[in-house]
Design an enzyme around this catalytic site. Structure first.
Site, short mmCIF file in Angstrom:
data_model
loop_
_atom_site.label_atom_id
_atom_site.label_comp_id
_atom_site.label_asym_id
_atom_site.label_seq_id
_atom_site.Cartn_x
_atom_site.Cartn_y
_atom_site.Cartn_z
N LYS A 9 4.44 -4.45 -2.85
CA LYS A 9 3.37 -5.02 -3.34
C LYS A 9 2.72 -3.90 -4.64
CE LYS A 9 0.94 -5.85 0.60
NZ LYS A 9 1.61 -5.37 1.09
N ARG A 84 -5.42 -10.94 3.84
CA ARG A 84 -4.67 -10.42 4.56
C ARG A 84 -4.07 -11.02 5.80
NH1 ARG A 84 -2.75 -5.10 3.26
NH2 ARG A 84 -1.37 -4.00 4.50
N ARG A 122 9.83 6.57 3.32
CA ARG A 122 8.15 6.69 2.31
C ARG A 122 7.25 7.50 1.95
NH1 ARG A 122 4.01 1.72 1.02
NH2 ARG A 122 2.83 1.93 3.25
N ARG A 155 2.11 9.58 5.37
CA ARG A 155 1.08 9.03 4.98
C ARG A 155 1.07 8.97 6.14
NH1 ARG A 155 0.06 3.63 1.15
NH2 ARG A 155 0.06 3.26 3.41
N ARG A 166 2.11 -2.84 12.30
CA ARG A 166 1.51 -2.90 11.32
C ARG A 166 2.39 -4.18 10.35
NH1 ARG A 166 2.52 2.23 7.32
NH2 ARG A 166 2.38 0.83 5.23
#
Ligand code: ADP
Length: 215
Positions: A9, A84, A122, A155, A166
């Protein structure tokens, strides 16, 4: 821009805003920025985010509504990470309908295994925020940012337990938003985003957006 964490996204939203010259409104970035800069948010919000849970609807809705009122959003905007929850979707639909603003919901469809692989790979530059992926978008020099040479980091919300949380939050709270939008007759376009490089996915999105303008 709608999709699970790791669906791309943020990457697609950035490409699209650059192409269209309209603002990129990412609630994740806005929340992180507020926590980092002025500590103005209650501590529970940071704690929830770090564990993979969502920030409270009322707070996020207020933040987005305020941002949508800025002059730069008058000609359009790309929402990334919002809505969301069903409560957020209801609020946004009221906002859009009240102003006669037409939307197109781009749903980035990616299979579960690719999502896991992407999220685990990531890395981010702590200085400029550029995102990399060790599998699909590695930096030119091992573990260093292409732009400023800073050492890349994982992160906080990309650790394994947080990733699981998540994804659960997505299944529980966010996937129903897609069903709600479809049932409400909103324009939802599914884009296959699991196998191809970001540029190919972006071409598909541009095709949809061009049609939307003509509609
Ligand atoms: P990702 O899409 O990769 O999960 P984001 O940067 O969009 O990352 O979001 C990071 C975190 O910020 C989320 O896990 C959540 O805690 C919080 N957040 C972002 N957008 C919202 C939102 N619309 N409502 C509630 N919490 C949000």
């Amino acid at each position: 821009m709608f999709g699970s964490p790791g669906s791309g996204k943020g990457t697609q939203a950035k490409l699209l805003t650059r192409r269209l010259g309209i603002p990129h409104i990412s609630t994740g970035d806005m929340l992180r920025e507020r926590i980092r800069l002025d500590g103005e948010l209650p501590a529970e919000v940071g704690t929830a985010m770090h564990s993979g849970a969502l920030a409270p609807d009322q707070l996020v809705n207020r933040m987005v509504e305020d941002r949508l009122g800025w002059a730069d959003a008058a000609a359009g905007f790309v929402l990334d990470g919002y809505p969301r929850t069903l409560a957020q979707a209801g609020e946004l639909c009221r906002w859009l309908d009240g102003r006669g603003v037409r939307e197109v919901v781009i749903y980035l469809a990616v299979d579960y295994n690719s999502i896991i692989a992407r999220l685990m790979g990531r890395r981010q530059c702590p200085r400029c925020g550029t995102l990399y992926n060790l599998v699909s978008q590695p930096p030119k020099v091992d573990m260093r940012c292409d732009r400023d040479g800073e050492a890349l980091v994982v992160r906080d919300d990309d650790s394994e337990t947080v990733i699981r949380e998540r994804l659960e939050a997505y299944e529980r709270q966010t996937r129903p938003v897609l069903e709600f939008l479809c049932r409400a007759g909103r324009r939802v376009e599914e884009v296959a985003a699991g196998a191809d490089p970001p540029e190919r996915v972006f071409e598909r999105i541009c095709g949809i957006v061009a049609n939307h303008d003509r509609a």
